[in-house]
Design a protein around this motif. Structure first.
Motif, mmCIF file in Angstrom:
data_model
loop_
_atom_site.group_PDB
_atom_site.id
_atom_site.type_symbol
_atom_site.label_atom_id
_atom_site.label_comp_id
_atom_site.label_asym_id
_atom_site.label_seq_id
_atom_site.Cartn_x
_atom_site.Cartn_y
_atom_site.Cartn_z
ATOM 1 N N MET A 1 9.798 9.463 -12.740
ATOM 2 C CA MET A 1 10.146 10.377 -11.654
ATOM 3 C C MET A 1 8.917 10.688 -10.813
ATOM 4 S SD MET A 1 12.928 11.980 -10.603
ATOM 5 C CE MET A 1 12.559 11.687 -8.900
ATOM 6 N N VAL A 2 7.783 10.890 -11.442
ATOM 7 C CA VAL A 2 6.554 11.203 -10.710
ATOM 8 C C VAL A 2 6.122 10.009 -9.873
ATOM 9 C CG1 VAL A 2 4.157 11.975 -10.929
ATOM 10 C CG2 VAL A 2 5.904 12.899 -12.470
ATOM 11 N N MET A 3 6.311 8.800 -10.399
ATOM 12 C CA MET A 3 5.992 7.601 -9.612
ATOM 13 C C MET A 3 6.867 7.544 -8.367
ATOM 14 S SD MET A 3 5.111 4.623 -12.420
ATOM 15 C CE MET A 3 6.409 4.921 -13.611
ATOM 16 N N ARG A 4 8.156 7.872 -8.509
ATOM 17 C CA ARG A 4 9.052 7.899 -7.343
ATOM 18 C C ARG A 4 8.581 8.916 -6.322
ATOM 19 N NH1 ARG A 4 15.120 8.627 -9.200
ATOM 20 N NH2 ARG A 4 15.254 9.017 -6.970
ATOM 21 N N TRP A 5 8.156 10.100 -6.783
ATOM 22 C CA TRP A 5 7.677 11.131 -5.849
ATOM 23 C C TRP A 5 6.453 10.644 -5.078
ATOM 24 C CZ3 TRP A 5 7.652 15.613 -9.947
ATOM 25 C CH2 TRP A 5 8.957 16.073 -10.153
ATOM 26 N N ILE A 6 5.537 9.978 -5.774
ATOM 27 C CA ILE A 6 4.327 9.484 -5.096
ATOM 28 C C ILE A 6 4.697 8.433 -4.057
ATOM 29 C CG2 ILE A 6 2.169 8.188 -5.386
ATOM 30 C CD1 ILE A 6 1.840 9.634 -8.092
ATOM 31 N N VAL A 7 5.561 7.493 -4.426
ATOM 32 C CA VAL A 7 5.995 6.468 -3.468
ATOM 33 C C VAL A 7 6.677 7.140 -2.280
ATOM 34 C CG1 VAL A 7 7.572 4.516 -3.104
ATOM 35 C CG2 VAL A 7 6.125 4.589 -5.148
ATOM 36 N N GLY A 8 7.482 8.167 -2.537
ATOM 37 C CA GLY A 8 8.124 8.903 -1.445
ATOM 38 C C GLY A 8 7.106 9.516 -0.495
ATOM 39 N N GLN A 9 6.040 10.086 -1.047
ATOM 40 C CA GLN A 9 4.998 10.661 -0.199
ATOM 41 C C GLN A 9 4.327 9.577 0.635
ATOM 42 O OE1 GLN A 9 2.149 13.140 -2.238
ATOM 43 N NE2 GLN A 9 3.750 14.262 -3.324
ATOM 44 N N LEU A 10 4.039 8.446 0.019
ATOM 45 C CA LEU A 10 3.367 7.363 0.733
ATOM 46 C C LEU A 10 4.266 6.765 1.809
ATOM 47 C CD1 LEU A 10 1.543 5.691 -2.265
ATOM 48 C CD2 LEU A 10 0.533 7.135 -0.483
ATOM 49 N N GLU A 11 5.565 6.716 1.557
ATOM 50 C CA GLU A 11 6.494 6.209 2.568
ATOM 51 C C GLU A 11 6.640 7.177 3.735
ATOM 52 O OE1 GLU A 11 10.067 5.191 0.416
ATOM 53 O OE2 GLU A 11 9.407 3.107 0.342
ATOM 54 N N ARG A 12 6.277 8.433 3.542
ATOM 55 C CA ARG A 12 6.334 9.435 4.616
ATOM 56 C C ARG A 12 5.039 9.451 5.420
ATOM 57 N NH1 ARG A 12 9.469 14.448 4.605
ATOM 58 N NH2 ARG A 12 8.386 14.429 6.569
ATOM 59 N N ALA A 13 4.294 8.354 5.373
ATOM 60 C CA ALA A 13 3.073 8.172 6.155
ATOM 61 C C ALA A 13 1.927 9.054 5.674
ATOM 62 C CB ALA A 13 3.330 8.369 7.646
ATOM 63 N N GLN A 14 1.959 9.431 4.411
ATOM 64 C CA GLN A 14 0.828 10.145 3.824
ATOM 65 C C GLN A 14 -0.207 9.097 3.402
ATOM 66 O OE1 GLN A 14 0.725 13.699 3.479
ATOM 67 N NE2 GLN A 14 2.377 13.329 4.935
ATOM 68 N N ARG A 15 -1.465 9.340 3.726
ATOM 69 C CA ARG A 15 -2.502 8.369 3.383
ATOM 70 C C ARG A 15 -2.773 8.398 1.883
ATOM 71 N NH1 ARG A 15 -7.611 9.410 7.054
ATOM 72 N NH2 ARG A 15 -7.632 11.141 5.593
ATOM 73 N N MET A 16 -2.926 7.191 1.292
ATOM 74 C CA MET A 16 -3.187 7.107 -0.135
ATOM 75 C C MET A 16 -4.447 7.879 -0.499
ATOM 76 S SD MET A 16 -2.026 6.154 -2.966
ATOM 77 C CE MET A 16 -2.394 5.659 -4.620
ATOM 78 N N SER A 17 -5.477 7.810 0.336
ATOM 79 C CA SER A 17 -6.714 8.528 0.028
ATOM 80 C C SER A 17 -6.473 10.033 -0.032
ATOM 81 C CB SER A 17 -7.808 8.191 1.046
ATOM 82 O OG SER A 17 -7.401 8.558 2.347
ATOM 83 N N ASP A 18 -5.630 10.568 0.861
ATOM 84 C CA ASP A 18 -5.315 11.998 0.839
ATOM 85 C C ASP A 18 -4.502 12.359 -0.405
ATOM 86 O OD1 ASP A 18 -6.594 12.269 3.266
ATOM 87 O OD2 ASP A 18 -4.744 12.240 4.443
ATOM 88 N N VAL A 19 -3.516 11.514 -0.715
ATOM 89 C CA VAL A 19 -2.680 11.754 -1.889
ATOM 90 C C VAL A 19 -3.553 11.735 -3.143
ATOM 91 C CG1 VAL A 19 -0.783 10.849 -3.293
ATOM 92 C CG2 VAL A 19 -0.595 10.838 -0.802
ATOM 93 N N LEU A 20 -4.380 10.706 -3.295
ATOM 94 C CA LEU A 20 -5.242 10.587 -4.474
ATOM 95 C C LEU A 20 -6.198 11.761 -4.581
ATOM 96 C CD1 LEU A 20 -6.196 6.805 -4.485
ATOM 97 C CD2 LEU A 20 -4.774 8.017 -6.125
ATOM 98 N N ASP A 21 -6.823 12.106 -3.483
ATOM 99 C CA ASP A 21 -7.795 13.192 -3.508
ATOM 100 C C ASP A 21 -7.147 14.499 -3.917
ATOM 101 O OD1 ASP A 21 -10.450 14.305 -3.003
ATOM 102 O OD2 ASP A 21 -9.486 15.303 -1.307
#
Length: 167
Positions: free
Chosen positions: A54-74
């Motif tokens: 479920m958490v992996m799905r949430w992360i992919v959802g954030q990335l598909e919403r044009a969130q930068r991976m560097s911002d998400v990771l940080d």
């Protein structure tokens, strides 16, 4: 309800193995509109999510919403609590007021809600267009489930648990 059944044993299910997580994400990302950008990040997403599906799905959802991976990771690597708490909190924070009201209202319905009842409960009256607009980011961020016809909406599992905590 399970506590009333005799001879029931509670079994904790651990995280997916690296192979299982990679296979799960490969399948999930294959249908993504950002497949080429996400494929090289599969192992990083799995580790960040502690290999929780479920958490992996949430992360992919954030990335598909044009969130930068560097911002998400940080943001997720410096947050408090476990991966599920950090990722859900970030997803919830990305929602506007209508999205938050809709998600919180949806958690009140067990097991699911129809659009008319959800719109009323979220404070939109009979404004189904406003509800539909609020549902789009929830769907994008993988925070809701629908039936086959997209008539009934629900939150399940971890999403329900964390949404109820927000209430």
């Amino acid at each position: 309800s399970r506590m009333t059944v005799e001879h029931v044993e509670r079994v904790n299910i651990g995280a997916m193995t690296e192979t299982e997580a990679r296979e799960f994400l490969n399948r999930w990302v294959a249908s993504s509109k950002k497949k080429n950008a996400l494929t090289p990040l599969i192992d990083e997403i799995a580790n960040l999510a502690e290999r929780n599906p479920m958490v992996m799905r949430w992360i992919v959802g954030q990335l598909e919403r044009a969130q930068r991976m560097s911002d998400v990771l940080d943001e997720l690597s410096h947050g408090q609590g476990d991966a599920a708490t950090r990722v859900f909190g970030r997803s919830f924070g990305l929602l506007n007021e209508d999205g938050k009201a809709t998600l919180l209202s949806l958690a009140l319905f067990v097991p699911s809600a129809n659009r008319t009842a959800l719109a009323f409960t979220a404070g939109f009256g009979d404004d189904i267009k406003r509800l539909n607009d609020a549902l789009m980011p929830l769907a994008d961020l993988q925070l809701l489930e629908t039936d086959a016809n997209n008539e009934c909406l629900s939150v399940v599992g971890l999403t329900r648990r964390f949404t109820n905590a927000q209430l």
